[in-house]
Design an enzyme around this catalytic site. Structure first.
Site, PDB file in Angstrom:
ATOM      1  CB  SER B  16      46.844 -36.100 103.387  1.00 22.35           C
ATOM      2  OG  SER B  16      47.586 -37.231 103.049  1.00 22.35           O
ATOM      3  NE  ARG B  41      48.012 -32.456 112.615  1.00 28.36           N
ATOM      4  CZ  ARG B  41      49.033 -32.909 111.891  1.00 28.36           C
ATOM      5  NH1 ARG B  41      49.356 -34.185 111.935  1.00 28.36           N
ATOM      6  NH2 ARG B  41      49.740 -32.099 111.153  1.00 28.36           N
ATOM      7  CG  HIS B  44      45.678 -36.586 107.862  1.00 29.09           C
ATOM      8  ND1 HIS B  44      46.674 -36.866 108.773  1.00 29.09           N
ATOM      9  CD2 HIS B  44      46.158 -36.985 106.659  1.00 29.09           C
ATOM     10  CE1 HIS B  44      47.702 -37.404 108.143  1.00 29.09           C
ATOM     11  NE2 HIS B  44      47.425 -37.483 106.870  1.00 29.09           N
TER      12      HIS B  44
END
Lengths: 209, 209
Positions: B16, B41, B44
């Site tokens: 990812s 992050r 994500h």
């Protein structure tokens, strides 16, 4: 800086919903009355109007979800975060419940041994409990793949699926599997979703009961 | 449907992150190395690249957050959801902790009596505990206003603020208050944010320790 407005705590949500409705109206968007509360609550949770374009509802799914809850359904999540955000007090008033198998030690061990995700195994464990089951998936596409595999093998069929995983790896595909599955479902097409979106959808369904 | 790719569970996150980095590069976006892990992050967690444009970091804030955690800081959240998403095991390895006062009965009663939000009162309760304190706010702008009022009155000053409430009522203003406050902070400017974003930022800080 824009001026601050004092809003009584009990009115903040109401005021937010008014702002969202006004902005949708300014954009020329008309929401289907049946799904309006859910879509607005998702926007409220994310401040992201993109969800208007991507949320998919199978025919009669909201009514069906409420029937299942009245029958004492278990709402199975794939994260503790989504579980934590769901209004469990309201659920309990219908003898319904919310739970997750993600943190079970047995699930973790089995996942490791089989080389699959915890989410995959946790769906199989959930499938074995008795009673009606709504799957509310806000994180792991592998949870949706696991459910779909059980359907293909005629082992198990969920009563209803809320499929809103978020992310970049196989997420879009995991959701597409359910669009024409015949299973009552609420799906957010595309990459977006998440545990807060998942809890918002469940809570909007409960709010209308 | 795009073809599915089997990814071993342990590699999903890595894959990812690679996709996110590739897409950022295709967009011509270069992230500051110091903040890269946090920004990626957050993307994500949301699948929303808008955060690239709105996340604000005060100078040295990541380093400062890690120092505070090493000093055993308490990370105070304004929701059980954010608390639930934070890596508490990793925190515990530094004798640091995460907690929320939102569900305390005393907080609820005091909020009702004073006509303010639970979040407002929960910040005041948190301010009284001993030790270093990082405030990780993913939901309630009133939590940020409460902290700011204590600062103005010279009652209390937070060691660090992660300010990412989401929503439509006074949210933008609550964040602007901290941009030039002198308090080390990570702020998402604008309406977006949320409990998952809040937890993602804390976890990215922890990941690098």
């Amino acid at each position: 800086m824009e001026e601050l407005e004092y809003i009584a705590p009990g009115d903040i949500e109401k005021k937010s919903f008014e702002i969202i409705k006004k902005e949708l109206s300014d954009m020329g968007v008309e929401l289907p009355p049946e799904y309006e509360d859910i879509i607005i609550r998702v926007i409220h949770t994310t401040a992201d109007f993109d969800f208007v374009k991507t949320l998919y509802f199978s025919d009669g799914v909201v009514q069906k979800a409420r029937e299942l809850i009245k029958e004492g359904a278990a709402i199975i999540t794939d994260t503790k975060m989504a579980l934590s955000g769901i209004n469990k007090k309201k659920l309990a008033s219908f003898n319904a419940s919310a739970l997750t198998f993600m943190s079970d030690e047995a699930v973790g061990e089995e996942a490791k041994a089989r080389g699959v995700t915890r989410a995959w195994v946790s769906m199989e464990h959930a499938a074995r409990i008795s009673g009606k089951k709504i799957f509310a998936i806000g994180n792991a596409p592998t949870a949706l793949f696991s459910l779909h595999e059980m359907m293909e093998k005629n082992i198990f069929s969920p009563d209803l699926v809320i499929g809103v995983p978020v992310g970049f790896v196989n997420v879009v595909q995991s959701k597409e599997l359910f669009l024409s599955s015949g299973i009552p479902c609420i799906i957010n097409k595309g990459r977006k979703g998440g545990s807060t979106v998942c809890a918002a959808i469940v809570n909007a369904i409960l709010k209308g009961m």
